[in-house]
Write a protein that holds these residues in place. Structure first.
Motif, mmCIF file in Angstrom:
data_model
loop_
_atom_site.group_PDB
_atom_site.id
_atom_site.type_symbol
_atom_site.label_atom_id
_atom_site.label_comp_id
_atom_site.label_asym_id
_atom_site.label_seq_id
_atom_site.Cartn_x
_atom_site.Cartn_y
_atom_site.Cartn_z
ATOM 1 N N ALA A 22 0.835 -1.207 0.000
ATOM 2 C CA ALA A 22 0.000 0.000 0.000
ATOM 3 C C ALA A 22 0.871 1.258 0.000
ATOM 4 C CB ALA A 22 -0.928 -0.001 1.214
ATOM 5 N N MET A 115 -4.332 2.483 2.755
ATOM 6 C CA MET A 115 -3.961 1.384 3.643
ATOM 7 C C MET A 115 -4.184 0.033 2.982
ATOM 8 S SD MET A 115 -7.109 1.590 6.407
ATOM 9 C CE MET A 115 -6.378 0.334 7.453
ATOM 10 N N THR A 117 -5.207 -3.988 2.800
ATOM 11 C CA THR A 117 -6.284 -4.786 3.356
ATOM 12 C C THR A 117 -6.033 -6.253 3.046
ATOM 13 O OG1 THR A 117 -8.676 -5.180 3.369
ATOM 14 C CG2 THR A 117 -7.719 -4.492 1.294
ATOM 15 N N ALA A 132 -9.546 -1.994 9.055
ATOM 16 C CA ALA A 132 -10.058 -1.387 7.826
ATOM 17 C C ALA A 132 -11.496 -0.920 8.031
ATOM 18 C CB ALA A 132 -9.978 -2.379 6.671
ATOM 19 N N VAL A 136 -12.550 3.035 7.511
ATOM 20 C CA VAL A 136 -13.518 3.430 6.485
ATOM 21 C C VAL A 136 -14.741 4.073 7.135
ATOM 22 C CG1 VAL A 136 -15.080 2.578 4.693
ATOM 23 C CG2 VAL A 136 -12.748 1.717 4.814
ATOM 24 N N VAL A 143 -10.897 7.029 1.969
ATOM 25 C CA VAL A 143 -9.958 5.959 2.314
ATOM 26 C C VAL A 143 -9.782 5.048 1.106
ATOM 27 C CG1 VAL A 143 -9.503 3.981 3.820
ATOM 28 C CG2 VAL A 143 -10.656 6.024 4.738
ATOM 29 N N THR A 145 -8.334 1.515 0.031
ATOM 30 C CA THR A 145 -7.850 0.226 0.522
ATOM 31 C C THR A 145 -7.197 -0.530 -0.628
ATOM 32 O OG1 THR A 145 -10.125 -0.585 0.229
ATOM 33 C CG2 THR A 145 -9.434 -0.024 2.456
ATOM 34 N N VAL A 270 -15.304 -3.855 -0.416
ATOM 35 C CA VAL A 270 -13.965 -3.702 0.159
ATOM 36 C C VAL A 270 -13.373 -5.063 0.509
ATOM 37 C CG1 VAL A 270 -12.635 -2.719 2.067
ATOM 38 C CG2 VAL A 270 -14.431 -1.369 0.982
#
Length: 308
Positions: A22, A115, A117, A132, A136, A143, A145, A270
């Protein structure tokens, strides 16, 4: 709203491969957007509450943990600063990781959190993987992911699904900087449930309006409308079919549960997306008297020594 710009990016790190992946995405974005980058490492307070014989570190070990984390991040920032010619700093904070990410994002007014995940299954799927999920849900900014399956350095094909929900179009303003800096093409996909003839007609009008708005920005844009049984699954299927690099969603909350849970649409996408997901909450921002209450009551004070 004022024109959204990505000037400050916050990236949680824990030196895992997924977090490092990330970080590579965030670095590439910083270079395109001319943004500053901040790395945040959180020492979990639950780890500090227990003595070593109970599997924890004990409060007396905290200064060493803090120093080691600061030294490691300082070295990493120096290396990245030289390698990529970017403005980068770091934070070390004790507390709950997701809560501290959100607190610093609010405190320093970051424009984006990037970030990694892990994806999820079973109970972890329902709760979106705790960190996460909380980020979020509570972050005051969009955000992104990043799944750890491969490296994502640019976004040439962006999927822009639209549902018949309030503020569904707000997210376009947040994705505009990404589109411009990547010369992206955009697929606007209107998604309605099967047998909702009225919604299908209204969605067709909405999609046409959105496409016209986007083409005014000289963005290459295609559009289509889909009938489906499961909205999240349809979005994921479209993303796989067109080989998109990024999905942009409106991260809705389930009001029937007093905003405690993200809606299943957000959770499913997500959790299961094979590509990065940019989650944008309607009217992005946090009511400090409500959502931040659970964060500030359990976290340590923001530390003046943490930002370097």
């Amino acid at each position: 709203m004022e024109a959204y710009e990505i000037r400050k990016i916050l990236v949680p790190v824990d030196f895992s491969p997924i977090a490092s992946n990330a970080l590579e995405t965030a670095i590439a974005m910083c270079k395109r957007q001319l943004s500053t980058l901040t790395l945040i490492y959180v020492i979990e307070n639950s780890y500090l509450l227990f003595p070593p014989e109970a599997g924890g570190a004990g409060a007396e070990v905290f200064p060493k943990l803090q120093k080691d984390a600061n030294d490691n991040l300082a070295n990493l920032c120096k290396e990245l600063r030289v390698k990529h010619d970017i403005v980068i700093n770091h934070i070390v904070q004790a507390g709950n990781p997701a809560d501290e990410i959100c607190r610093w994002a609010l405190h320093k007014k970051y424009d984006l959190v990037v970030m990694g995940t892990h994806g999820a299954s079973g109970l972890r799927e329902f709760f979106l993987g705790s960190n996460a999920y909380r980020v979020v849900k509570n972050a005051p900014c969009p955000v992104m992911t990043i799944p750890g399956t491969q490296q994502w350095l640019d976004f040439k094909k962006i999927l822009f699904p639209i549902r018949m929900v309030p503020h569904a179009l707000d997210k376009y303003e947040y994705v505009r900087p990404i589109i411009r800096k990547n010369s992206s093409t955009l697929l606007v996909a209107g998604i309605v449930k099967k047998n909702d003839t009225g919604d299908f007609i209204e969605m067709k009008k909405l999609v046409d309006t959105v496409r016209n708005r986007i083409t005014e920005d000289d963005v290459e844009c295609n559009s289509e409308v889909h009938n489906c049984e499961n909205v999240a699954r349809e979005v994921l299927d479209i993303a796989n079919a067109v080989k998109t690099d990024l999905i942009v969603i409106t991260a809705t909350l389930d009001n029937s549960l007093k905003d405690f849970f993200l809606g299943p649409y957000t959770q499913d996408i997500v959790n299961h997306a094979k590509v990065p997901v940019l989650s944008i909450r309607p009217q992005q921002g946090i009511d400090p008297n409500v959502e931040m209450e659970s964060i500030t009551s359990t976290s340590l004070p923001l530390q003046p020594w943490a930002l370097s």
